[in-house]
Design a protein around this motif. Structure first.
Motif, PDB file in Angstrom:
ATOM      1  N   ARG A 176       0.867  -1.110  -0.005  1.00  0.00           N
ATOM      2  CA  ARG A 176      -0.105   0.029  -0.021  1.00  0.00           C
ATOM      3  C   ARG A 176       0.778   1.260  -0.100  1.00  0.00           C
ATOM      4  NH1 ARG A 176      -5.035  -1.136   4.246  1.00  0.00           N
ATOM      5  NH2 ARG A 176      -5.656   0.556   3.620  1.00  0.00           N
ATOM      6  N   PRO A 177       1.039   1.997  -1.319  1.00  0.00           N
ATOM      7  CA  PRO A 177       1.998   2.940  -1.341  1.00  0.00           C
ATOM      8  C   PRO A 177       1.723   4.227  -0.404  1.00  0.00           C
ATOM      9  CG  PRO A 177       1.201   2.228  -3.474  1.00  0.00           C
ATOM     10  CD  PRO A 177       0.418   1.447  -2.470  1.00  0.00           C
ATOM     11  N   GLU A 178       0.468   4.323  -0.110  1.00  0.00           N
ATOM     12  CA  GLU A 178       0.255   5.538   0.840  1.00  0.00           C
ATOM     13  C   GLU A 178       0.548   5.082   2.375  1.00  0.00           C
ATOM     14  OE1 GLU A 178      -3.291   2.729   1.450  1.00  0.00           O
ATOM     15  OE2 GLU A 178      -2.154   3.361  -0.403  1.00  0.00           O
ATOM     16  N   MET A 179       0.574   3.862   2.624  1.00  0.00           N
ATOM     17  CA  MET A 179       1.108   3.513   4.057  1.00  0.00           C
ATOM     18  C   MET A 179       2.695   3.455   4.088  1.00  0.00           C
ATOM     19  SD  MET A 179      -1.271   0.421   5.322  1.00  0.00           S
ATOM     20  CE  MET A 179      -0.382   0.325   6.935  1.00  0.00           C
ATOM     21  N   VAL A 180       3.379   3.183   2.832  1.00  0.00           N
ATOM     22  CA  VAL A 180       4.689   3.229   2.802  1.00  0.00           C
ATOM     23  C   VAL A 180       5.119   4.668   2.876  1.00  0.00           C
ATOM     24  CG1 VAL A 180       6.784   2.984   1.206  1.00  0.00           C
ATOM     25  CG2 VAL A 180       4.812   1.326   1.376  1.00  0.00           C
ATOM     26  N   ARG A 181       4.711   5.562   2.306  1.00  0.00           N
ATOM     27  CA  ARG A 181       4.783   6.824   2.409  1.00  0.00           C
ATOM     28  C   ARG A 181       4.829   7.598   3.654  1.00  0.00           C
ATOM     29  NH1 ARG A 181       2.950   6.988  -3.223  1.00  0.00           N
ATOM     30  NH2 ARG A 181       0.680   7.181  -2.569  1.00  0.00           N
ATOM     31  N   ARG A 182       3.872   7.117   4.445  1.00  0.00           N
ATOM     32  CA  ARG A 182       3.455   7.590   5.778  1.00  0.00           C
ATOM     33  C   ARG A 182       4.540   7.220   6.825  1.00  0.00           C
ATOM     34  NH1 ARG A 182      -2.168   6.368   5.014  1.00  0.00           N
ATOM     35  NH2 ARG A 182      -1.852   4.773   6.933  1.00  0.00           N
ATOM     36  N   GLY A 183       5.338   6.160   6.239  1.00  0.00           N
ATOM     37  CA  GLY A 183       6.178   5.223   7.247  1.00  0.00           C
ATOM     38  C   GLY A 183       5.511   4.195   8.147  1.00  0.00           C
ATOM     39  N   ASP A 184       4.487   3.757   7.611  1.00  0.00           N
ATOM     40  CA  ASP A 184       3.644   2.761   8.330  1.00  0.00           C
ATOM     41  C   ASP A 184       3.513   1.360   7.887  1.00  0.00           C
ATOM     42  OD1 ASP A 184       2.571   4.616  10.198  1.00  0.00           O
ATOM     43  OD2 ASP A 184       0.939   5.093   9.115  1.00  0.00           O
ATOM     44  N   MET A 185       4.518   1.401   6.761  1.00  0.00           N
ATOM     45  CA  MET A 185       4.534   0.070   5.830  1.00  0.00           C
ATOM     46  C   MET A 185       6.004  -0.103   5.407  1.00  0.00           C
ATOM     47  SD  MET A 185       2.480  -1.842   2.979  1.00  0.00           S
ATOM     48  CE  MET A 185       1.112  -2.421   3.901  1.00  0.00           C
ATOM     49  N   MET A 186       6.845  -1.286   5.598  1.00  0.00           N
ATOM     50  CA  MET A 186       7.992  -1.096   4.738  1.00  0.00           C
ATOM     51  C   MET A 186       7.755  -1.019   3.123  1.00  0.00           C
ATOM     52  SD  MET A 186      10.220  -4.249   6.677  1.00  0.00           S
ATOM     53  CE  MET A 186       8.739  -5.048   7.466  1.00  0.00           C
ATOM     54  N   SER A 187       8.720  -0.441   2.611  1.00  0.00           N
ATOM     55  CA  SER A 187       8.911  -0.377   1.100  1.00  0.00           C
ATOM     56  C   SER A 187       9.407  -1.709   0.599  1.00  0.00           C
ATOM     57  CB  SER A 187       9.847   0.849   0.773  1.00  0.00           C
ATOM     58  OG  SER A 187      11.007   0.290   0.954  1.00  0.00           O
ATOM     59  N   SER A 188       9.143  -1.766  -0.723  1.00  0.00           N
ATOM     60  CA  SER A 188       9.526  -3.129  -1.591  1.00  0.00           C
ATOM     61  C   SER A 188      11.085  -3.431  -1.222  1.00  0.00           C
ATOM     62  CB  SER A 188       9.059  -2.973  -2.973  1.00  0.00           C
ATOM     63  OG  SER A 188       9.618  -1.780  -3.411  1.00  0.00           O
ATOM     64  N   ASP A 189      11.690  -2.255  -1.435  1.00  0.00           N
ATOM     65  CA  ASP A 189      13.337  -2.110  -1.163  1.00  0.00           C
ATOM     66  C   ASP A 189      13.759  -2.566   0.175  1.00  0.00           C
ATOM     67  OD1 ASP A 189      13.555  -1.317  -3.846  1.00  0.00           O
ATOM     68  OD2 ASP A 189      14.124   0.805  -3.156  1.00  0.00           O
ATOM     69  N   ASP A 190      12.930  -2.356   1.169  1.00  0.00           N
ATOM     70  CA  ASP A 190      13.297  -2.736   2.503  1.00  0.00           C
ATOM     71  C   ASP A 190      13.154  -4.234   2.586  1.00  0.00           C
ATOM     72  OD1 ASP A 190      13.577  -0.048   3.340  1.00  0.00           O
ATOM     73  OD2 ASP A 190      11.507  -0.047   4.169  1.00  0.00           O
ATOM     74  N   VAL A 191      11.847  -4.508   2.043  1.00  0.00           N
ATOM     75  CA  VAL A 191      11.780  -6.130   2.135  1.00  0.00           C
ATOM     76  C   VAL A 191      12.484  -7.030   1.385  1.00  0.00           C
ATOM     77  CG1 VAL A 191       9.790  -8.062   1.729  1.00  0.00           C
ATOM     78  CG2 VAL A 191       9.224  -5.670   2.577  1.00  0.00           C
ATOM     79  N   ALA A 192      12.977  -6.556   0.198  1.00  0.00           N
ATOM     80  CA  ALA A 192      13.784  -7.331  -0.486  1.00  0.00           C
ATOM     81  C   ALA A 192      15.210  -7.273   0.033  1.00  0.00           C
ATOM     82  CB  ALA A 192      13.893  -6.473  -1.859  1.00  0.00           C
ATOM     83  N   ASP A 193      15.641  -6.229   0.739  1.00  0.00           N
ATOM     84  CA  ASP A 193      16.950  -6.169   1.343  1.00  0.00           C
ATOM     85  C   ASP A 193      17.065  -7.089   2.590  1.00  0.00           C
ATOM     86  OD1 ASP A 193      17.878  -4.007  -0.247  1.00  0.00           O
ATOM     87  OD2 ASP A 193      17.348  -2.334   1.303  1.00  0.00           O
ATOM     88  N   ILE A 194      15.711  -7.199   3.224  1.00  0.00           N
ATOM     89  CA  ILE A 194      15.971  -8.133   4.447  1.00  0.00           C
ATOM     90  C   ILE A 194      15.804  -9.703   4.159  1.00  0.00           C
ATOM     91  CG2 ILE A 194      14.425  -9.264   6.289  1.00  0.00           C
ATOM     92  CD1 ILE A 194      13.133  -6.210   6.791  1.00  0.00           C
ATOM     93  N   LEU A 195      15.387  -9.975   2.951  1.00  0.00           N
ATOM     94  CA  LEU A 195      15.101 -11.477   2.566  1.00  0.00           C
ATOM     95  C   LEU A 195      16.284 -11.793   1.677  1.00  0.00           C
ATOM     96  CD1 LEU A 195      11.292 -11.739   2.000  1.00  0.00           C
ATOM     97  CD2 LEU A 195      12.779 -12.550   3.921  1.00  0.00           C
ATOM     98  N   GLY A 196      16.872 -10.849   1.081  1.00  0.00           N
ATOM     99  CA  GLY A 196      18.159 -11.128   0.075  1.00  0.00           C
ATOM    100  C   GLY A 196      18.052 -12.096  -1.107  1.00  0.00           C
ATOM    101  N   ILE A 197      16.951 -12.079  -1.668  1.00  0.00           N
ATOM    102  CA  ILE A 197      16.621 -12.897  -2.924  1.00  0.00           C
ATOM    103  C   ILE A 197      15.900 -11.790  -4.025  1.00  0.00           C
ATOM    104  CG2 ILE A 197      16.411 -14.818  -1.856  1.00  0.00           C
ATOM    105  CD1 ILE A 197      13.341 -14.766  -2.416  1.00  0.00           C
ATOM    106  N   PRO A 198      16.522 -12.024  -5.296  1.00  0.00           N
ATOM    107  CA  PRO A 198      15.920 -10.998  -6.188  1.00  0.00           C
ATOM    108  C   PRO A 198      14.400 -10.806  -6.415  1.00  0.00           C
ATOM    109  CG  PRO A 198      17.573 -12.958  -7.269  1.00  0.00           C
ATOM    110  CD  PRO A 198      17.074 -13.365  -5.920  1.00  0.00           C
ATOM    111  N   LEU A 199      14.183  -9.497  -6.666  1.00  0.00           N
ATOM    112  CA  LEU A 199      12.514  -9.331  -6.590  1.00  0.00           C
ATOM    113  C   LEU A 199      12.209  -9.379  -7.982  1.00  0.00           C
ATOM    114  CD1 LEU A 199      10.419  -7.754  -4.943  1.00  0.00           C
ATOM    115  CD2 LEU A 199      11.299  -5.655  -6.045  1.00  0.00           C
TER     116      LEU A 199
END
Length: 264
Positions: A176-199
């Motif tokens: 949900r982009p609006e939650m990402v922008r508010r800082g209430d949800m991780m961005s796709s980059d954040d999730v991909a960085d944590i999991l360490g596999i290609p998006l």
């Protein structure tokens, strides 16, 4: 085609594995590929409903394994999409009705007849997971941008690595982009960085997915945001270079939760 047997998994239930499987299969079929979807969630099948094929089931995966029918009799052809087939799971049996070795035999019999064989994996890491991954070497890991789902995905990635998977890709669902922008949800980059596999794909939260699922008509290739996103996923599976939707990062949220995950 190498690595044409793909398991769609997550660890956690309810993140959208079955919807993802249905949309990837439909999208590939729309490109003219011959695709077999296998529901491995014995006792809790749902892929037939999402595909709108529940009224056409006569035989199922366990029937094939037990020799009650031929492989061809258990495959349901999707009349809307030539080349798209479903092998449903048994609804009245449990996970122990199939062994990983039997699953390997089914896939060996079927994989040369299709461009892609896509296995919808049950939630959890027990017998059903072991069955679903047995015949595959490529995995798509589905998660939502929630801490519990990401932690389960992290565990699944470790198990896939331990089982010799050579290719793993990530789909982030219900962003949900609006939650990402508010800082209430991780961005796709954040999730991909944590999991360490290609998006492989970012699927926005989109009510048209709910409508499509209820109607048994996957929306890949449609004009809705999620339909376009699933089409992009399919293109990437086919080797196309397609740019990702760009969502703003949420550094504040990311920094609060990184301590929950640990990397070896």
């Amino acid at each position: 085609m190498e690595n044409n047997v793909i398991v769609v998994t997550s660890g956690k239930g309810g993140v959208g594995k079955t919807t993802t499987t249905a949309n990837i299969g439909t999208g590939l079929a729309k490109l003219g590929r011959k695709v077999c979807l296998i529901d491995t969630d014995i006792g809790l099948r749902n892929l037939d409903v999402v595909m709108g094929l529940e009224n056409r089931i006569i035989y199922h995966l366990v029937d094939v394994i037990e020799g009650n029918c031929r492989m061809k009799q258990a495959l349901i052809r999707d009349k809307r999409h030539p080349g798209l087939y479903l092998m449903p799971a048994a609804q009245t049996r449990d996970k122990s009705a199939i062994s990983p070795g039997q699953m390997v035999k089914v896939i060996e019999q079927i994989k040369d007849q299709f461009d892609y064989v896509i296995l919808d994996c049950p939630a959890g890491i027990e017998q059903g997971f072991q069955n679903a991954i047995a015949g595959a070497k490529r995995a798509i890991v589905v998660t939502t941008p929630e801490v519990s789902a990401i932690r389960d995905a992290d565990r699944i990635i470790g198990l896939l690595e331990a089982n010799g998977f050579s290719q793993m890709d990530l789909i982030i669902n219900r962003l949900r982009p609006e939650m990402v922008r508010r800082g209430d949800m991780m961005s796709s980059d954040d999730v991909a960085d944590i999991l360490g596999i290609p998006l492989l794909g970012i699927i926005p939260d989109d009510e048209s997915v709910v409508v499509a699922t209820n109607q048994g008509d996957p929306l890949a290739g449609g004009s809705s945001p999620a339909g376009i996103a699933f089409s992009n996923v399919v293109g990437r599976i086919e080797g196309q270079e397609i740019p990702f939707l760009n969502f703003e990062k949420s550094i504040s949220f990311f920094s609060r939760v990184t301590g929950i995950f640990h990397k070896a």
